[in-house]
Design a protein around this motif. Structure first.
Motif, PDB file in Angstrom:
ATOM      1  N   GLU A 143     -10.820  -6.817 -12.129  1.00 38.50           N
ATOM      2  CA  GLU A 143     -11.561  -5.921 -11.126  1.00 38.50           C
ATOM      3  C   GLU A 143     -11.000  -6.003  -9.807  1.00 38.50           C
ATOM      4  O   GLU A 143     -10.907  -6.856  -9.242  1.00 38.50           O
ATOM      5  N   GLU A 193      -2.744  -2.201 -12.842  1.00 32.72           N
ATOM      6  CA  GLU A 193      -2.437  -2.284 -14.431  1.00 32.72           C
ATOM      7  C   GLU A 193      -1.058  -2.555 -15.062  1.00 32.72           C
ATOM      8  O   GLU A 193      -0.939  -3.498 -15.965  1.00 32.72           O
ATOM      9  N   ALA A 248      -9.189  -8.448 -18.587  1.00 32.35           N
ATOM     10  CA  ALA A 248      -9.759  -7.299 -17.510  1.00 32.35           C
ATOM     11  C   ALA A 248      -9.982  -8.131 -16.230  1.00 32.35           C
ATOM     12  O   ALA A 248      -9.972  -9.136 -15.797  1.00 32.35           O
TER      13      ALA A 248
END
Length: 190
Positions: free
Chosen positions: A73, A50, A71
């Motif tokens: 993953e 992040e 976003a």
């Protein structure tokens, strides 16, 4: 045989770390403390996925580049975890993540295609953003100069098969090219 050697080395490290200190001479005055060192742990950046995405987006924005990561993953790989981001113009970014700590181990950008036909500005743009994002002490001007210098060196040594690399503030940067893949820019802790 290799497993046995690793097991013996690990036992030696454990035994040494439990002894408290190592004597460098017969005198009790010269004691050097022992610190256990992991033989399997890789160097890592001091940021997690992040934090990297935030640094990448900030670097892209400050340099006026259109690259943005939304976003993501983190996927589980056999050796490392990773995440990937695809951008326009055959440009992608793959980030390796430590399974143990969640910190970033390496960042690799690929600009796919024949290096002779690829727009060099795309390679320079992603290279500059990654250099700035992985090295907070590197200014935008220095990141740009680094990428340009490595691109020039790559072009002049392409036929010789030599690929430029630089070590700046404990970060290793490598620029490679191949007719079957294109250009790829790598950053990892040194």
């Amino acid at each position: 045989m290799k497993k046995l050697a690793y097991a013996l080395l690990a036992l030696c490290l454990v035994a040494c770390s439990k002894s408290g200190d190592v004597r460098t001479s017969s005198s009790d005055e010269l004691a050097v403390p022992v610190q256990a060192v992991s033989i399997t742990r890789e160097a890592e950046f001091r940021f997690d996925a992040e934090q990297f995405v935030n640094a990448f987006n900030a670097a892209a924005k400050s340099s006026g580049q259109s690259f943005r990561m939304g976003a993501f993953e983190v996927k589980h790989g056999a050796v490392h975890d990773y995440f990937k981001q695809n951008f326009a113009d055959k440009t992608s970014l793959t980030v390796s993540v430590s399974k143990e700590t969640g910190h970033i181990i390496s960042v690799t950008a690929v600009v796919a295609g024949n290096p002779d036909a690829i727009d060099r500005s795309a390679v320079l743009a992603i290279s500059e953003v990654i250099a700035e994002a992985t090295n907070p002490d590197l200014s935008r001007a220095k990141a740009s100069a680094l990428a340009s210098d490595m691109m020039e060196e790559s072009d002049s040594n392409h036929d010789a098969g030599k690929f430029p690399q630089r070590f700046i503030n404990n970060v290793r940067y490598v620029l490679r090219s191949d007719s079957g893949i294109g250009y790829w820019w790598m950053a990892n802790p040194a």
